[in-house]
Design a protein around this motif. Structure first.
Motif, PDB file in Angstrom:
ATOM      1  N   TYR A 159      44.554  56.210  27.003  1.00 33.47           N
ATOM      2  CA  TYR A 159      44.028  55.114  27.685  1.00 33.47           C
ATOM      3  C   TYR A 159      44.806  54.743  29.215  1.00 33.47           C
ATOM      4  O   TYR A 159      45.947  54.710  29.021  1.00 33.47           O
ATOM      5  CB  TYR A 159      44.067  53.637  27.178  1.00 33.47           C
ATOM      6  N   LEU A 160      44.179  55.000  30.127  1.00 35.90           N
ATOM      7  CA  LEU A 160      45.174  54.701  31.462  1.00 35.90           C
ATOM      8  C   LEU A 160      44.772  53.568  32.263  1.00 35.90           C
ATOM      9  O   LEU A 160      43.377  53.399  32.525  1.00 35.90           O
ATOM     10  CB  LEU A 160      44.619  56.085  32.328  1.00 35.90           C
ATOM     11  N   HIS A 161      45.540  52.509  32.444  1.00 32.82           N
ATOM     12  CA  HIS A 161      45.580  51.430  33.333  1.00 32.82           C
ATOM     13  C   HIS A 161      46.040  51.537  34.583  1.00 32.82           C
ATOM     14  O   HIS A 161      47.141  51.533  34.798  1.00 32.82           O
ATOM     15  CB  HIS A 161      46.229  50.290  32.416  1.00 32.82           C
ATOM     16  N   ILE A 162      45.143  51.537  35.730  1.00 32.29           N
ATOM     17  CA  ILE A 162      45.715  51.250  37.046  1.00 32.29           C
ATOM     18  C   ILE A 162      46.065  50.049  37.160  1.00 32.29           C
ATOM     19  O   ILE A 162      44.860  49.247  37.191  1.00 32.29           O
ATOM     20  CB  ILE A 162      44.448  52.207  38.109  1.00 32.29           C
ATOM     21  N   GLY A 163      47.031  49.651  37.554  1.00 31.74           N
ATOM     22  CA  GLY A 163      47.618  48.178  37.759  1.00 31.74           C
ATOM     23  C   GLY A 163      46.972  47.556  38.974  1.00 31.74           C
ATOM     24  O   GLY A 163      46.252  46.647  38.646  1.00 31.74           O
ATOM     25  N   SER A 164      46.735  48.462  39.935  1.00 36.43           N
ATOM     26  CA  SER A 164      45.449  48.070  40.956  1.00 36.43           C
ATOM     27  C   SER A 164      45.753  48.775  42.094  1.00 36.43           C
ATOM     28  O   SER A 164      46.531  49.572  42.317  1.00 36.43           O
ATOM     29  CB  SER A 164      45.927  46.557  41.418  1.00 36.43           C
ATOM     30  N   THR A 165      44.411  48.889  42.827  1.00 35.89           N
ATOM     31  CA  THR A 165      44.372  49.422  44.023  1.00 35.89           C
ATOM     32  C   THR A 165      43.265  48.749  44.923  1.00 35.89           C
ATOM     33  O   THR A 165      42.622  47.784  44.360  1.00 35.89           O
ATOM     34  CB  THR A 165      43.891  51.022  43.839  1.00 35.89           C
ATOM     35  N   ALA A 166      43.325  49.003  46.207  1.00 33.01           N
ATOM     36  CA  ALA A 166      42.568  48.415  47.275  1.00 33.01           C
ATOM     37  C   ALA A 166      41.214  48.652  47.088  1.00 33.01           C
ATOM     38  O   ALA A 166      40.915  49.959  47.458  1.00 33.01           O
ATOM     39  CB  ALA A 166      43.190  48.089  48.668  1.00 33.01           C
ATOM     40  N   ILE A 167      40.199  47.931  46.758  1.00 34.60           N
ATOM     41  CA  ILE A 167      38.667  48.338  46.728  1.00 34.60           C
ATOM     42  C   ILE A 167      37.860  47.610  47.949  1.00 34.60           C
ATOM     43  O   ILE A 167      37.999  46.372  48.063  1.00 34.60           O
ATOM     44  CB  ILE A 167      37.967  48.039  45.542  1.00 34.60           C
ATOM     45  N   ALA A 168      37.190  48.422  48.822  1.00 28.63           N
ATOM     46  CA  ALA A 168      36.289  47.672  49.671  1.00 28.63           C
ATOM     47  C   ALA A 168      35.171  47.000  49.265  1.00 28.63           C
ATOM     48  O   ALA A 168      34.464  47.641  48.375  1.00 28.63           O
ATOM     49  CB  ALA A 168      36.048  48.834  50.759  1.00 28.63           C
ATOM     50  N   LEU A 169      35.010  45.768  49.459  1.00 29.04           N
ATOM     51  CA  LEU A 169      33.750  44.979  49.380  1.00 29.04           C
ATOM     52  C   LEU A 169      32.807  45.066  50.168  1.00 29.04           C
ATOM     53  O   LEU A 169      32.760  45.406  51.308  1.00 29.04           O
ATOM     54  CB  LEU A 169      34.107  43.606  48.817  1.00 29.04           C
ATOM     55  N   GLU A 170      31.550  44.615  49.812  1.00 22.45           N
ATOM     56  CA  GLU A 170      30.377  44.618  50.959  1.00 22.45           C
ATOM     57  C   GLU A 170      30.626  43.517  52.010  1.00 22.45           C
ATOM     58  O   GLU A 170      30.235  43.674  53.078  1.00 22.45           O
ATOM     59  CB  GLU A 170      29.202  44.311  50.223  1.00 22.45           C
ATOM     60  N   ASN A 171      31.601  42.450  51.429  1.00 22.19           N
ATOM     61  CA  ASN A 171      31.720  41.409  52.550  1.00 22.19           C
ATOM     62  C   ASN A 171      32.702  41.820  53.682  1.00 22.19           C
ATOM     63  O   ASN A 171      33.092  40.700  54.466  1.00 22.19           O
ATOM     64  CB  ASN A 171      31.981  40.088  51.915  1.00 22.19           C
ATOM     65  N   GLY A 172      33.324  42.809  53.529  1.00 24.64           N
ATOM     66  CA  GLY A 172      34.400  43.363  54.523  1.00 24.64           C
ATOM     67  C   GLY A 172      35.766  43.000  54.108  1.00 24.64           C
ATOM     68  O   GLY A 172      36.618  43.465  54.691  1.00 24.64           O
ATOM     69  N   LYS A 173      35.986  42.280  53.018  1.00 23.30           N
ATOM     70  CA  LYS A 173      37.206  41.973  52.511  1.00 23.30           C
ATOM     71  C   LYS A 173      37.423  43.012  51.402  1.00 23.30           C
ATOM     72  O   LYS A 173      36.856  43.813  51.190  1.00 23.30           O
ATOM     73  CB  LYS A 173      37.268  40.668  51.929  1.00 23.30           C
ATOM     74  N   LEU A 174      38.930  43.000  50.823  1.00 26.76           N
ATOM     75  CA  LEU A 174      38.898  43.940  49.603  1.00 26.76           C
ATOM     76  C   LEU A 174      39.197  43.176  48.433  1.00 26.76           C
ATOM     77  O   LEU A 174      39.403  41.940  48.493  1.00 26.76           O
ATOM     78  CB  LEU A 174      40.533  44.547  50.061  1.00 26.76           C
ATOM     79  N   ALA A 175      39.054  43.785  47.262  1.00 23.23           N
ATOM     80  CA  ALA A 175      39.383  43.320  46.068  1.00 23.23           C
ATOM     81  C   ALA A 175      40.824  44.082  45.365  1.00 23.23           C
ATOM     82  O   ALA A 175      40.955  45.300  46.015  1.00 23.23           O
ATOM     83  CB  ALA A 175      38.365  43.852  45.103  1.00 23.23           C
TER      84      ALA A 175
END
Length: 276
Positions: free
Chosen positions: A77-93
């Motif tokens: 089980y591999l848990h990526i703590g986080s990474t920046a993901i591009a959203l359709e509204n121009g911001k990031l998650a």
């Protein structure tokens, strides 16, 4: 099955996602070689930088695809703590991911609490200017227990962890990129407090050291028991892998000894006293 071996992977992610993928591959391999059933990486595994131009959507993200492959390759089980993901509204998650041993995504979590702050050392952060906050608490049922998800600044909001514990989570997570200043002051006490008050294990992989974009993070990745004992720590800010054997049955035992979840008063039912 309540027994598993957990690994927290400490990183010093730079500005180049390709280089960070290479580091991820090496450190996940080290965790698997040490017998980890579950491995966690820090917040912003993909890149630590102020400008995330060129960020990709989830389907095309380098870290997401590498993590899926590595989970399958090592059967963990591999848990990526986080990474920046591009959203359709121009911001990031600011998004965490959990992949199963078959390489398939089990779930994801978007950081809820945005780090908008001016520190007295001159550092200023406005995560809300770039990131879209999440709105949902996320849990995952794994063979060894129910896991709750959080990211970095979320650790300062105990109501999130309490809600996860009340929903049956025996494993809490808070992968982070704590600044050195706040980490030196609060990192250990916050981690241990969230574990103790919820009778749960807490696993927090961290970024550490001086990053290419100029920021400095605290490191000191931790795995904490429901009794507040530090089971494993990277006692520095260098890249590293720490492991601990976890028995989630000890969460139930801790909650029986200190039944604060069961005994908690529900606030908001009535207010007594003089109100302005």
């Amino acid at each position: 099955m309540s027994l598993f071996r957990a690994a927290a992977i400490q990183m010093r992610s730079g500005t180049d996602p390709h280089a960070n993928v290479a580091t991820l591959e090496r450190l996940v391999g080290e965790a698997a070689a040490q017998g980890a059933d579950y491995a966690q990486t820090p917040e912003m595994t993909g890149a630590v930088r102020r400008n995330h131009e060129g960020a990709r959507d989830e389907e095309n993200d380098l870290i997401v695809n590498a993590a899926s492959r590595l989970a399958s390759q090592h059967g963990i089980y591999l848990h990526i703590g986080s990474t920046a993901i591009a959203l359709e509204n121009g911001k990031l998650a600011n998004r965490a991911f959990l992949f199963g041993p078959d390489g398939k995504k089990i779930t994801s979590y978007d950081k809820i609490h945005m780090f908008d702050v001016d520190l007295d050392n001159g550092e200023s952060w406005r995560e809300s200017a770039t990131y879209e906050p999440g709105a949902d608490m996320v849990l995952a049922d794994l063979p060894f227990g129910r896991m709750g998800f959080a990211i970095c600044y979320d650790i300062r909001f105990p109501q999130l962890f309490r809600a996860q514990a009340e929903a049956g989570a025996s494993i809490l997570t808070a992968p982070a990129a704590f600044t050195r200043q706040t980490g030196e002051a609060h990192w250990h006490v916050l981690q241990r407090a969230r574990a103790i008050e919820n009778g749960a294990f807490l696993i927090s992989a961290a970024q550490g050291g001086k990053h290419e974009d100029g920021r400095e993070t605290y490191g000191h990745s931790l795995i904490v028991s429901p009794w507040g004992e530090i089971l494993a720590e990277a006692d520095h800010d260098e890249p590293a892998v720490i492991v601990a054997d976890i028995d989630t049955a000890l969460s139930d035992a801790a909650r029986r000894k200190v039944p604060n979840l069961k005994n908690a008063f529900t606030f908001g039912m009535r207010i007594a006293g003089v109100m302005p």
